[in-house]
Design an enzyme around this catalytic site. Structure first.
Site, PDB file in Angstrom:
ATOM      1  CE1 TYR A   6      -4.441  -2.547   4.386  1.00 49.32           C
ATOM      2  CE2 TYR A   6      -3.656  -0.348   3.852  1.00 49.32           C
ATOM      3  CZ  TYR A   6      -4.123  -1.585   3.443  1.00 49.32           C
ATOM      4  OH  TYR A   6      -4.279  -1.862   2.106  1.00 49.32           O
ATOM      5  CB  SER A  66      -0.872   0.020   1.252  1.00 48.57           C
ATOM      6  OG  SER A  66      -1.438   1.302   1.443  1.00 48.57           O
TER       7      SER A  66
HETATM    8  P1  NDP Z   1     -11.178  -6.349  -1.405  1.00 50.61           P
HETATM    9  O1  NDP Z   1     -11.581  -6.371   0.028  1.00 50.61           O
HETATM   10  O2  NDP Z   1     -12.042  -5.701  -2.392  1.00 50.61           O
HETATM   11  O3  NDP Z   1     -10.892  -7.860  -1.877  1.00 50.61           O
HETATM   12  C1  NDP Z   1     -10.053  -8.637  -1.067  1.00 50.61           C
HETATM   13  C2  NDP Z   1      -9.811  -9.968  -1.719  1.00 50.61           C
HETATM   14  O4  NDP Z   1      -8.950 -10.701  -0.821  1.00 50.61           O
HETATM   15  C3  NDP Z   1     -11.068 -10.775  -1.885  1.00 50.61           C
HETATM   16  O5  NDP Z   1     -10.960 -11.598  -3.021  1.00 50.61           O
HETATM   17  C4  NDP Z   1     -11.085 -11.627  -0.604  1.00 50.61           C
HETATM   18  O6  NDP Z   1     -11.707 -12.888  -0.752  1.00 50.61           O
HETATM   19  C5  NDP Z   1      -9.619 -11.858  -0.373  1.00 50.61           C
HETATM   20  N1  NDP Z   1      -9.362 -12.097   1.028  1.00 50.61           N
HETATM   21  C6  NDP Z   1      -9.572 -11.263   2.077  1.00 50.61           C
HETATM   22  N2  NDP Z   1      -9.234 -11.884   3.215  1.00 50.61           N
HETATM   23  C7  NDP Z   1      -8.815 -13.128   2.868  1.00 50.61           C
HETATM   24  C8  NDP Z   1      -8.363 -14.234   3.598  1.00 50.61           C
HETATM   25  N3  NDP Z   1      -8.273 -14.210   4.921  1.00 50.61           N
HETATM   26  N4  NDP Z   1      -8.012 -15.350   2.916  1.00 50.61           N
HETATM   27  C9  NDP Z   1      -8.109 -15.414   1.582  1.00 50.61           C
HETATM   28  N5  NDP Z   1      -8.546 -14.392   0.823  1.00 50.61           N
HETATM   29  C10 NDP Z   1      -8.895 -13.259   1.476  1.00 50.61           C
HETATM   30  O7  NDP Z   1      -9.702  -5.720  -1.405  1.00 50.61           O
HETATM   31  P2  NDP Z   1      -8.915  -4.916  -2.546  1.00 50.61           P
HETATM   32  O8  NDP Z   1      -9.099  -5.586  -3.851  1.00 50.61           O
HETATM   33  O9  NDP Z   1      -9.220  -3.491  -2.389  1.00 50.61           O
HETATM   34  O10 NDP Z   1      -7.425  -5.125  -2.024  1.00 50.61           O
HETATM   35  C11 NDP Z   1      -6.518  -6.079  -2.567  1.00 50.61           C
HETATM   36  C12 NDP Z   1      -5.157  -5.835  -1.957  1.00 50.61           C
HETATM   37  O11 NDP Z   1      -4.716  -4.489  -2.267  1.00 50.61           O
HETATM   38  C13 NDP Z   1      -5.123  -5.950  -0.442  1.00 50.61           C
HETATM   39  O12 NDP Z   1      -3.922  -6.543  -0.029  1.00 50.61           O
HETATM   40  C14 NDP Z   1      -5.198  -4.499   0.016  1.00 50.61           C
HETATM   41  O13 NDP Z   1      -4.661  -4.328   1.297  1.00 50.61           O
HETATM   42  C15 NDP Z   1      -4.409  -3.805  -1.071  1.00 50.61           C
HETATM   43  N6  NDP Z   1      -4.717  -2.380  -1.202  1.00 50.61           N
HETATM   44  C16 NDP Z   1      -5.975  -1.945  -1.551  1.00 50.61           C
HETATM   45  C17 NDP Z   1      -6.231  -0.587  -1.650  1.00 50.61           C
HETATM   46  C18 NDP Z   1      -7.566  -0.039  -2.004  1.00 50.61           C
HETATM   47  O14 NDP Z   1      -7.751   1.197  -1.934  1.00 50.61           O
HETATM   48  N7  NDP Z   1      -8.527  -0.819  -2.431  1.00 50.61           N
HETATM   49  C19 NDP Z   1      -5.184   0.395  -1.373  1.00 50.61           C
HETATM   50  C20 NDP Z   1      -3.902  -0.166  -1.026  1.00 50.61           C
HETATM   51  C21 NDP Z   1      -3.700  -1.507  -0.956  1.00 50.61           C
HETATM   52  P3  NDP Z   1     -13.168 -13.191  -0.091  1.00 50.61           P
HETATM   53  O15 NDP Z   1     -14.119 -12.301  -0.798  1.00 50.61           O
HETATM   54  O16 NDP Z   1     -13.385 -14.635  -0.374  1.00 50.61           O
HETATM   55  O17 NDP Z   1     -13.053 -12.875   1.361  1.00 50.61           O
END
Ligand code: NDP
Length: 246
Positions: free
Chosen positions: A155, A141
């Site tokens: 975070y 991030s």
């Molecule tokens: P979302 O919450 O939209 O999606 C998260 C994804 O990760 C989903 O597919 C979810 O699966 C999966 N996931 C969450 N927890 C678990 C777990 N315990 N085990 C397996 N899968 C898991 O997140 P984003 O797409 O926004 O974020 C993706 C990455 O980018 C993350 O690492 C986030 O920290 C990072 N990020 C995002 C930003 C943003 O503004 N969106 C900014 C900076 C970084 P399920 O639905 O099955 O739970």
């Protein structure tokens, strides 16, 4: 363009948001893709269908990233199912916004387990399986480098850890021509951080560009790092944040 034709990729947390966009973008470039998910089985099945519609192989594995043993097994299963592993995208992550005094030990454990230990476990299992010339890409991030609002201690700490992991890994795997990089998104419109959510206005006020980014804009950078054009990029951070930290 089929520059990833024949490549085998694994994207953790590939059911929604940036992970889903990345899994599909990798398949559009020719890769077969394994995704993991935790709760969203239907969304994961939709991503698999979309990838199969592109003529590529896809598999979805239900694996909680907080379960390090299951994560390692999942990486091995993915490599077995796809007959190899060339690209690991450590995308699964959870948010945590609260003042430090309000974060319970359980909340800290959960974020550390998913955002750090799960990434470490996936990487550890992937390293012996990755082909020479492979790629490891971590979703960090922009908050790892500069924090623009309060409530981000946990975070930001978890995402800063990935910078250390990625740089150390780049040194360790360079002899095999395997690269390791961190992609550091800023505000991206997903379920985690919706562009119409409660924290959106504050984030937009801090952006150079006047909008949230899209999952596809991050996925495009990931496929760049995963492809031939990214071969000499390792141990670095690629920030995609609309100028949030400029
Ligand atoms: P979302 O919450 O939209 O999606 C998260 C994804 O990760 C989903 O597919 C979810 O699966 C999966 N996931 C969450 N927890 C678990 C777990 N315990 N085990 C397996 N899968 C898991 O997140 P984003 O797409 O926004 O974020 C993706 C990455 O980018 C993350 O690492 C986030 O920290 C990072 N990020 C995002 C930003 C943003 O503004 N969106 C900014 C900076 C970084 P399920 O639905 O099955 O739970």
């Amino acid at each position: 363009m089929n520059e990833l034709l024949g490549k085998k990729a694994m994207v953790t947390g590939g059911s929604r948001g940036i992970g889903a966009a990345t899994a599909i973008a990798l398949a559009e470039k020719g890769a077969d893709v394994a995704i993991t998910y935790n709760a969203s089985a239907d969304a994961a099945a939709t991503v698999v269908k979309e990838i199969e519609g592109l003529g590529r192989r896809a598999v979805a594995l239900a694996i909680d990233a907080a379960d390090a043993v299951a994560v390692g097994d999942g990486v091995r299963r993915a490599a077995e199912t796809l007959s190899g592993l060339d690209i690991l995208v450590n995308n699964a992550g959870v948010g945590a916004i609260a003042p430090i005094t309000e974060l319970t030990p359980a909340a800290v454990d959960r974020v550390v387990a998913v955002n750090i230990r799960g990434v470490y476990a996936a990487t550890q299992a992937a390293v012996p399986l990755l082909s020479d010339g492979g790629r490891v890409i971590h979703l960090g991030s922009c908050a790892a480098g500069r924090v623009t609002s309060p409530g981000m201690t946990l975070y930001a700490m978890s995402k800063a850890a990935l910078v250390g992991l990625s740089k150390a890994l780049a040194r360790e795997l360079g002899a095999r021509n395997i690269t390791s990089n961190v992609v550091q998104p800023g505000p991206i419109d997903t379920d985690m951080n919706p562009a119409d959510g409660p924290f959106a206005a504050t984030q937009i006020a801090d952006l150079a560009l006047d909008r949230f980014g899209s999952p596809l804009e991050v996925a495009t950078a990931i496929t760049y790092l995963a492809g031939p054009a990214g071969a000499y990029i390792t141990g670095t951070e690629l920030t995609i944040d609309g100028g949030h930290t400029a």
